[in-house]
Design a protein around this motif. Structure first.
Motif, PDB file in Angstrom:
ATOM      1  N   HIS A 242       4.326  -0.519  -4.771  1.00  0.00           N
ATOM      2  CA  HIS A 242       4.282  -1.346  -3.560  1.00  0.00           C
ATOM      3  C   HIS A 242       3.368  -0.775  -2.481  1.00  0.00           C
ATOM      4  N   LEU A 243       3.143   0.534  -2.535  1.00  0.00           N
ATOM      5  CA  LEU A 243       2.332   1.173  -1.494  1.00  0.00           C
ATOM      6  C   LEU A 243       1.686   2.424  -2.060  1.00  0.00           C
TER       7      LEU A 243
ATOM      8  N   GLU B 184      -0.751   6.057   5.592  1.00  0.00           N
ATOM      9  CA  GLU B 184      -1.061   6.182   7.023  1.00  0.00           C
ATOM     10  C   GLU B 184      -1.196   4.818   7.676  1.00  0.00           C
ATOM     11  N   ALA B 185      -1.862   3.889   6.993  1.00  0.00           N
ATOM     12  CA  ALA B 185      -2.021   2.543   7.549  1.00  0.00           C
ATOM     13  C   ALA B 185      -0.668   1.851   7.682  1.00  0.00           C
ATOM     14  N   ARG B 186       0.219   2.093   6.726  1.00  0.00           N
ATOM     15  CA  ARG B 186       1.545   1.468   6.781  1.00  0.00           C
ATOM     16  C   ARG B 186       2.375   2.056   7.920  1.00  0.00           C
ATOM     17  N   ARG B 187       2.191   3.341   8.202  1.00  0.00           N
ATOM     18  CA  ARG B 187       2.880   3.927   9.350  1.00  0.00           C
ATOM     19  C   ARG B 187       2.410   3.264  10.641  1.00  0.00           C
TER      20      ARG B 187
ATOM     21  N   ARG C 266       4.075   0.015  10.831  1.00  0.00           N
ATOM     22  CA  ARG C 266       5.463   0.204  11.272  1.00  0.00           C
ATOM     23  C   ARG C 266       5.544   0.360  12.782  1.00  0.00           C
ATOM     24  N   ASP C 267       4.662   1.169  13.336  1.00  0.00           N
ATOM     25  CA  ASP C 267       4.702   1.409  14.775  1.00  0.00           C
ATOM     26  C   ASP C 267       4.402   0.138  15.556  1.00  0.00           C
ATOM     27  N   GLU C 268       3.493  -0.693  15.041  1.00  0.00           N
ATOM     28  CA  GLU C 268       3.208  -1.975  15.704  1.00  0.00           C
ATOM     29  C   GLU C 268       4.449  -2.862  15.702  1.00  0.00           C
TER      30      GLU C 268
END
Length: 324
Positions: free
Chosen positions: A293-294, A300-303, A306-308
Motif C-alpha cells: 500500500h505504501l 516521507e510524502a505520506r507523513r 498526514r500532517d495536512e
C-alpha cells in the motif's frame, strides 16, 4: 486557546530550551514559538539541528495556510534560534523540554549535565514515551524540578501532553508545568502514578497487540484492520474518548453498557495470552502487506499528507469545539 498573559507571568520574559532537535523536539519548538515564546534549540548532532530548521519552516507554512497561526510563518520562525552548545541552550531559560534518544543512559547523562547548568528555578520536562522519571532523574539537585511531559507527535497538531511526576518531583513543578502547557495550547493529562508507557501508550499498546494478533492468525489483513479503525472506531474517537463512547452506546449509559457487553469483553480478554513478542516472520508479513500500500520511498510524502489532514482537522476543531 493560547494565553499570552499567563505565558508572560509564568516565564517572566525568559526563553525556553529544546534539547534534542529531532521530529519531537522540532515539534515542541513550534508549540512554544507559535505561543510567542523565544526558543533556543540544541542537538548534540549538528546535522539534526540543520535539518530541523527547514522542517519547522515547512510546517509553519502549512499551519498558516490552514489558519492555525495568525502571524506570518517567518515571524514565528524568527523566535527559534539554533545554538551550538547545551550551555548556550539552557542559559537563562525558564523551561527545558528534553527530547533526546529514548535511552535511560542518555537521559541520565543529560540530567547530570543539566544539574550543573540550569538556574535554580528552571523546570525540565522530558518527552520520553514511556520511561518513568525515576529511571533517570532521581538523586540530583534538579530532581524536584524534573517531570515527564510526554506529547503525541507532532505536538503542534495533536495537543495532548501527559504530565508524570517522579517520586522526587515537587508539587509546584507539576503545577507550573500544567499552567505552562495549558498556556501554550496543549491538553494536559495528569498521570498520578508512575507506570511504564503512561496512559496513552498503554492504551495504544493494547490495540496494537490485538491488531498484530488478528493479522498473525489470518483473521484480517493489515488494511482491513486499519480500515476498521480509520472508518469505524476512529470516527468517534476523533472527538470523544472510550468511556464517553460507551456511555452513549447503551440506553442506560455506561453501567448499562458494562452489564450488557462486559462478559463479551471478558471472554475476548481471556482468549488472549500475548505472552510472546512479535517475531521476525510476523514482522516481515506485516511489512510486506504495508509495502503493498505504501513504498518506502513514499513514506516521507505520506507523513506530509498526514500532517495536512491533521491541520485540516485541527482547523475544524478550532471552529466547532466549544472547549477550544
Amino acid at each position: 486557546m493560547i494565553d499570552k498573559h499567563d505565558l508572560h507571568k509564568l516565564c517572566g520574559g525568559r526563553p525556553v530550551a529544546i534539547v534534542g532537535a529531532g521530529l519531537v523536539g522540532a515539534g515542541w519548538a513550534i508549540v512554544f514559538a507559535r505561543a510567542g515564546l523565544h526558543v533556543k534549540m540544541f542537538d548534540a548532532n549538528p546535522e539534526i539541528t540543520r535539518k530541523a530548521v527547514p522542517l519547522i519552516d515547512t510546517q509553519l507554512q502549512g499551519l498558516h495556510r490552514h489558519g492555525l497561526i495568525d502571524e506570518a510563518p517567518a515571524a514565528v520562525l524568527a523566535r527559534i534560534s539554533a545554538v551550538d552548545t547545551l550551555a548556550q541552550a539552557v542559559d537563562g531559560v525558564a523551561y527545558v523540554q528534553e527530547s533526546v534518544l529514548e535511552r535511560v543512559d542518555v537521559k541520565r547523562q543529560l540530567m547530570v549535565d543539566l544539574d550543573a547548568l540550569i538556574a535554580p528555578d528552571t523546570i525540565v520536562g522530558s518527552s520520553t514515551s514511556g520511561i518513568p522519571g525515576s529511571a533517570f532523574a532521581l538523586g540530583l539537585s534538579i530532581s524536584p524540578r524534573v517531570l515527564i511531559a510526554h506529547p503525541v507527535n507532532p505536538p503542534y497538531l495533536v495537543p495532548v501532553v501527559e504530565l508524570v511526576p517522579s517520586p522526587e518531583t515537587a508539587t509546584r513543578t507539576v503545577d507550573v508545568a500544567d499552567a505552562l502547557m495549558r498556556a501554550v495550547g496543549q491538553a494536559v493529562v495528569h498521570v498520578r502514578k508512575e507506570v511504564e508507557g503512561f496512559v496513552l501508550n498503554r492504551l495504544q499498546a493494547v490495540l496494537l497487540r490485538e491488531a498484530w494478533a488478528l493479522v498473525q492468525e489470518g483473521v484480517a489483513s493489515c488494511e482491513d484492520v486499519d480500515k476498521t479503525v480509520r472508518d469505524g472506531l476512529g470516527w468517534r474517537w476523533s472527538f470523544m474518548g472510550p468511556f464517553e463512547t460507551i456511555d452513549l452506546n447503551a440506553p442506560g449509559g455506561v453501567a448499562d453498557y458494562a452489564v450488557r457487553l462486559g462478559p463479551l469483553y471478558q471472554r475476548i480478554a481471556d482468549s488472549r495470552g500475548h505472552d510472546t513478542p512479535w517475531d521476525a516472520d510476523l514482522i516481515g508479513h506485516v511489512e510486506a502487506q504495508r509495502r503493498e500500500h505504501l513504498s518506502h520511498d513514499d513514506l516521507e510524502a505520506r507523513r506530509a499528507w498526514r500532517d495536512e489532514r491533521l491541520m485540516e482537522f485541527a482547523a475544524a476543531r478550532r471552529t466547532r469545539d466549544p472547549r477550544n
